[in-house]
Design an enzyme around this catalytic site. Structure first.
Site, PDB file in Angstrom:
ATOM      1  N   GLU A  94     -10.075  -2.911   0.723  1.00  0.00           N
ATOM      2  CA  GLU A  94      -8.744  -2.718   1.301  1.00  0.00           C
ATOM      3  C   GLU A  94      -8.279  -4.003   1.981  1.00  0.00           C
ATOM      4  O   GLU A  94      -9.078  -4.697   2.614  1.00  0.00           O
ATOM      5  CB  GLU A  94      -8.770  -1.586   2.339  1.00  0.00           C
ATOM      6  CG  GLU A  94      -9.321  -0.271   1.819  1.00  0.00           C
ATOM      7  CD  GLU A  94      -8.401   0.384   0.818  1.00  0.00           C
ATOM      8  OE1 GLU A  94      -7.181   0.140   0.890  1.00  0.00           O
ATOM      9  OE2 GLU A  94      -8.881   1.115  -0.056  1.00  0.00           O
ATOM     10  N   HIS A 194      -2.795  23.100 -12.063  1.00  0.00           N
ATOM     11  CA  HIS A 194      -3.369  21.947 -11.362  1.00  0.00           C
ATOM     12  C   HIS A 194      -4.898  22.017 -11.344  1.00  0.00           C
ATOM     13  O   HIS A 194      -5.585  21.006 -11.558  1.00  0.00           O
ATOM     14  CB  HIS A 194      -2.817  21.929  -9.930  1.00  0.00           C
ATOM     15  CG  HIS A 194      -3.556  21.056  -8.966  1.00  0.00           C
ATOM     16  ND1 HIS A 194      -3.039  19.884  -8.452  1.00  0.00           N
ATOM     17  CD2 HIS A 194      -4.787  21.186  -8.385  1.00  0.00           C
ATOM     18  CE1 HIS A 194      -3.907  19.333  -7.629  1.00  0.00           C
ATOM     19  NE2 HIS A 194      -4.974  20.110  -7.557  1.00  0.00           N
ATOM     20  N   ARG A 207     -14.974  17.179  -3.461  1.00  0.00           N
ATOM     21  CA  ARG A 207     -13.570  17.215  -3.058  1.00  0.00           C
ATOM     22  C   ARG A 207     -13.406  18.134  -1.846  1.00  0.00           C
ATOM     23  O   ARG A 207     -14.005  19.201  -1.787  1.00  0.00           O
ATOM     24  CB  ARG A 207     -12.718  17.733  -4.226  1.00  0.00           C
ATOM     25  CG  ARG A 207     -11.244  17.872  -3.907  1.00  0.00           C
ATOM     26  CD  ARG A 207     -10.447  18.260  -5.142  1.00  0.00           C
ATOM     27  NE  ARG A 207     -10.857  19.536  -5.703  1.00  0.00           N
ATOM     28  CZ  ARG A 207     -10.283  20.098  -6.759  1.00  0.00           C
ATOM     29  NH1 ARG A 207      -9.296  19.474  -7.385  1.00  0.00           N
ATOM     30  NH2 ARG A 207     -10.700  21.268  -7.208  1.00  0.00           N
ATOM     31  N   ASP A 216       0.857  16.596  10.860  1.00  0.00           N
ATOM     32  CA  ASP A 216       1.065  15.168  10.647  1.00  0.00           C
ATOM     33  C   ASP A 216       2.174  14.999   9.622  1.00  0.00           C
ATOM     34  O   ASP A 216       2.813  15.973   9.221  1.00  0.00           O
ATOM     35  CB  ASP A 216      -0.236  14.485  10.206  1.00  0.00           C
ATOM     36  CG  ASP A 216      -0.363  13.069  10.760  1.00  0.00           C
ATOM     37  OD1 ASP A 216       0.608  12.298  10.615  1.00  0.00           O
ATOM     38  OD2 ASP A 216      -1.413  12.733  11.331  1.00  0.00           O
ATOM     39  N   THR A 255      -3.818   4.771  -0.383  1.00  0.00           N
ATOM     40  CA  THR A 255      -5.059   5.279  -0.964  1.00  0.00           C
ATOM     41  C   THR A 255      -6.180   4.437  -0.363  1.00  0.00           C
ATOM     42  O   THR A 255      -6.175   3.213  -0.504  1.00  0.00           O
ATOM     43  CB  THR A 255      -5.056   5.151  -2.489  1.00  0.00           C
ATOM     44  OG1 THR A 255      -4.016   5.970  -3.029  1.00  0.00           O
ATOM     45  CG2 THR A 255      -6.404   5.580  -3.077  1.00  0.00           C
TER      46      THR A 255
END
Length: 272
Positions: A94, A194, A207, A216, A255
């Site tokens: 990152e 999905h 997951r 939020d 991400t």
């Protein structure tokens, strides 16, 4: 004397009652680390914070930096009854961060207390938050036992079966108003579309979903763990290819990718 003794007895009972109630509350706030590791715990507040260490930290001597690592390690241990702290090395993956904290607890104030205490540590004083988001874990909104028993059974029976995962990904997701105003049956049908294509990937991708609507600025935080980046890429291609994705106004942004490591190892790597 009898009245005085009775009053003292009543006062003593009240103090004992408060103490017992407080102790029970404290016990209820103790985190179950095994359930958090297994990503199976519901009713948990989760906070995700990324940090960038500023260059002044590296003006400290190596001995001072070594002590700073021990300070954070001791802080995590001190709070381990009420929260679980998972750390991830993001430097190199990152541009905006060096490490990620995922802090889970039944009581948001316990999570907050740890994060405030961390900011007062040597490393914390030199670390700036670059992104923060939080949510709660709970059952699925639409794919429930009553509404979709077969699909829920398939989700529960498809277990991660690879070696311990090395990498984690965090992706916030937000839906548009059209999604939220669909009927329950419409949303359930879209969630089936999905979910079904993702089932083959659950053997090598962990997951967990955190719900964030109203808590939020996202609706969900999706947290993944895996060793297989090709499978993770293929999973996301599947998710982008279903009609439910038409209602995503945010998928990632950011991400976040990090290497899963013990807390001390993350800061040792960053303190060289």
């Amino acid at each position: 004397m009898r009245l005085f003794s009775t009053a003292r007895l009543v006062a003593g009972l009240l103090v004992a009652s408060v103490f017992i109630t407080g102790a029970m509350a404290a016990d209820n706030m103790k985190i179950d680390h095994n359930k958090i590791v297994a990503l199976s715990e519901a009713g948990v507040f989760g906070q995700f914070n990324t940090y960038k260490i500023n260059s002044n930290y590296y003006k400290l001597s190596q001995a001072e930096r070594d002590e700073a690592v021990k300070e954070v390690e001791a802080l995590v241990k001190k709070h381990s009854d009420s929260i679980r702290v998972d750390a991830y090395l993001t430097r190199g993956f990152e541009s905006e961060s060096d490490f990620l904290f995922r802090v889970n607890g039944y009581d948001p104030s316990a999570v907050q207390e740890f994060l405030i205490a961390f900011k007062a540590t040597s490393i914390g004083r030199y670390s700036d938050i670059t992104f923060a988001i939080n949510g709660i874990t709970k059952g699925l909104n639409h794919t429930t036992k009553e509404k979709a028993p077969e699909l829920l059974d398939a989700l529960k029976s498809t277990k991660y079966s690879e070696k311990p995962p090395k990498y984690a990904f965090v992706l916030p997701i937000t839906k548009n108003a059209v999604w939220w105003n669909k009927t329950e049956n419409e949303k359930l049908a879209l969630m089936k579309d999905h979910t079904i294509p993702t089932l083959p990937f659950l053997v090598n991708i962990n997951r967990k979903l955190y719900h964030s609507t109203g808590i939020d600025d996202a609706d969900w935080i999706t947290y993944f763990e895996t060793n297989d980046l090709k499978a993770f890429n293929d999973l996301n291609i599947k998710l982008f290819s279903v009609s439910e994705n038409l209602h995503n106004v945010r998928y990632g942004k950011p991400t976040i990718m990090g290497q899963i490591m013990p807390v001390a190892d993350v800061f040792k790597a960053l303190s060289k």
